[in-house]
Design a protein around this motif. Structure first.
Motif, short mmCIF file in Angstrom:
data_model
loop_
_atom_site.label_atom_id
_atom_site.label_comp_id
_atom_site.label_asym_id
_atom_site.label_seq_id
_atom_site.Cartn_x
_atom_site.Cartn_y
_atom_site.Cartn_z
N ASP A 182 0.84 -1.21 0.00
CA ASP A 182 0.00 0.00 0.00
C ASP A 182 0.87 1.25 0.00
O ASP A 182 0.69 2.16 0.81
CB ASP A 182 -0.94 -0.01 1.20
CG ASP A 182 -1.97 -1.12 1.10
OD1 ASP A 182 -2.33 -1.48 -0.03
OD2 ASP A 182 -2.40 -1.63 2.14
N LEU A 183 1.82 1.27 -0.90
CA LEU A 183 2.73 2.42 -1.04
C LEU A 183 2.92 2.71 -2.52
O LEU A 183 3.10 1.79 -3.32
CB LEU A 183 4.10 2.10 -0.43
CG LEU A 183 4.30 2.31 1.06
CD1 LEU A 183 5.67 1.79 1.47
CD2 LEU A 183 4.16 3.77 1.44
N GLY A 184 2.87 3.97 -2.87
CA GLY A 184 3.10 4.38 -4.25
C GLY A 184 3.61 5.80 -4.29
O GLY A 184 4.00 6.38 -3.27
N GLY A 185 3.58 6.37 -5.47
CA GLY A 185 4.11 7.73 -5.64
C GLY A 185 3.39 8.76 -4.81
O GLY A 185 4.00 9.72 -4.32
N LYS A 186 2.08 8.59 -4.60
CA LYS A 186 1.32 9.54 -3.81
C LYS A 186 1.78 9.55 -2.35
O LYS A 186 1.94 10.63 -1.74
CB LYS A 186 -0.17 9.19 -3.88
CG LYS A 186 -1.08 10.16 -3.13
CD LYS A 186 -2.53 9.75 -3.26
CE LYS A 186 -3.44 10.70 -2.50
NZ LYS A 186 -4.87 10.29 -2.59
N ALA A 187 2.02 8.38 -1.79
CA ALA A 187 2.49 8.30 -0.40
C ALA A 187 3.87 8.92 -0.25
O ALA A 187 4.16 9.58 0.76
CB ALA A 187 2.51 6.84 0.07
N LEU A 188 4.74 8.73 -1.25
CA LEU A 188 6.07 9.33 -1.19
C LEU A 188 5.98 10.86 -1.23
O LEU A 188 6.70 11.56 -0.51
CB LEU A 188 6.94 8.83 -2.34
CG LEU A 188 7.15 7.32 -2.45
CD1 LEU A 188 8.18 7.01 -3.54
CD2 LEU A 188 7.60 6.72 -1.13
#
Length: 429
Positions: A182-188
């Protein structure tokens, strides 16, 4: 139509929408999949309007049709699609076929909402739905077939909302073995916003600007403890220190890196993690000198260790309190869920796609993390796509150009006669 094809290929990503025609090498449009409203304005800007050079993106209110990888706002999605189809592609949907790249494990209710949008509101003639991993495999296998011993690969898609490790066999995604983070560019981007807001100035409302700073300045560290030591040095000796200039709305309306040469100093560091050690007295003196320096102007902020700590989330989310395995463990679990005879072949054909794989040194770090987790008699081979943002779209373009493509589609009349659920049985994913 540039491609001479009546098939519109649409890769509907959470961050970027890629649209073009079947048979073309590149999409006609790569635009933000969102709407945005400037402060004090009542007009919403859609898709490519946000990329105009005279648009100041400071403080914009965003509306995205996709959240956590799934369609939650069909009205916004219709606005974006209509803008792209009618203004950028200049096609009439009623005379066109649509190949749509859809998220994996899309719930039936959202599939139905998508079909309503495609057939009832936009009026497309036919629809074919595919998932990103099978299209990425199709494109890479056709582009460089000598790299693949067998008709299978593991596609690692680091996208906007999620990161998936998906085994593909003979162009079909093995859904039972897919593993997700549940990690992607938005979370970064959100993590970088928090770090900058805590250390420099409040940028919690500047999603588009911080996204740009992340893409231009962040990189993957091959030796985190050593790089953290280097990040404590004074500005002159710190290879990671660089400034990002925020737009002032008058002189310049886009954010940019203050000094590109300064931002690339880290590239000259040894790749094996050997860091330059400074005398402790010199280090203490430089810290004292830094404290006496005046504060930065209000329209810029400085990044140091944030540049490699943000992508570090993908490899060690536990360090940030997230109860998830890292990317290397996710890949191993996906491969171990497959048949034993497939496992050594999958380790030799790992394909990286998605915008978050564009961080410098991403491939080297992933191989370094994977090697201790893989049996010694297995080889590890990672294939980085030439343009990971366009990988799924190019695979879709190849599929749409096949002579039997129309037989894979559901037509509008079939949809009206049988309904969404029965029509969807044709797509095996």
């Amino acid at each position: 139509m540039t491609g001479g094809s009546g098939v519109v290929v649409l890769d509907n990503g959470g961050g970027l929408l890629k649209a073009g025609f079947g048979g073309d090498m590149n999409p006609t449009a790569v635009v933000p999949n969102c709407m945005a409203k400037p402060p004090g304005s009542k007009k919403w800007l859609v898709a490519d309007q946000l990329q105009a050079q005279d648009i100041d993106v400071t403080g914009m209110t965003l509306r995205r049709p996709i959240d956590r990888g799934y369609l939650i706002n069909p009205e916004v999605q219709r606005e974006v699609w209509e803008r792209v189809l009618r203004n950028l592609l200049q096609v009439d949907p009623t005379n066109s076929l649509l190949l749509l790249v859809e998220p994996q494990f899309n719930p039936p209710a959202l599939q139905h909402a998508t079909d309503e949008l495609v057939f009832e509101e936009l009026g497309f003639k036919s629809l074919c739905v595919a998932d990103a991993p099978s299209l990425v495999h199709l494109y890479e296998a056709s582009r460089q077939p000598s790299l693949f011993r067998a008709p299978c690969s593991l596609v690692v898609d680091c996208g906007f909302s999620f990161t998936h490790a998906s085994p593909v066999f003979q162009n079909f995604t093995l859904n039972y073995a897919v593993r997700r983070m549940d990690l992607g560019g938005k979370a970064l981007t959100n993590y970088l916003k928090e770090l900058v807001s805590y250390r420099s100035l409040n940028v919690m409302d500047e999603t588009l600007l911080i996204d740009d700073a992340k893409e231009k300045l962040c990189f993957v560290s091959l030796d985190v403890p050593g790089d953290l030591r280097l990040a404590r040095l004074s500005s002159k000796d710190n290879p990671f220190r660089c400034s990002y200039i925020l737009p002032d709305g008058i002189t310049y309306k886009k954010g940019f890196v203050k000094d590109l040469d300064e931002a690339r100093r880290y590239c000259s560091l040894p790749a094996n993690g050997e860091s330059v050690r400074k005398d402790s007295a010199d280090s203490d003196r430089s810290k004292f000198e830094d404290k006496k320096k005046p504060e930065l102007s209000q329209n810029e902020f400085v990044l140091t260790n944030e540049r490699f700590l943000v992508p570090e989330m993908l490899f060690h989310p536990m360090d940030l309190g997230m109860n998830q395995a890292g990317l290397a463990e996710c890949i191993v679990r996906a491969i171990q869920a497959c048949q034993p005879y497939l496992q050594p072949v999958l380790f030799e054909s790992i394909i990286l796609t998605g915008g978050s794989t564009l961080f410098p040194r991403f491939t080297e770090r992933l191989e370094k993390e994977l090697r201790p987790l893989v049996p010694d008699d297995y080889q590890v081979k990672i294939i980085a796509q030439e343009d990971p943002i366009l990988g799924a779209w190019r695979g879709g373009s190849l599929l749409a150009h096949r002579p039997d493509f129309e037989s894979m589609c559901i037509t509008k009349s079939e949809y009206e006669e049988m309904g969404s659920m029965r029509c969807r049985r044709r797509f095996f994913h």
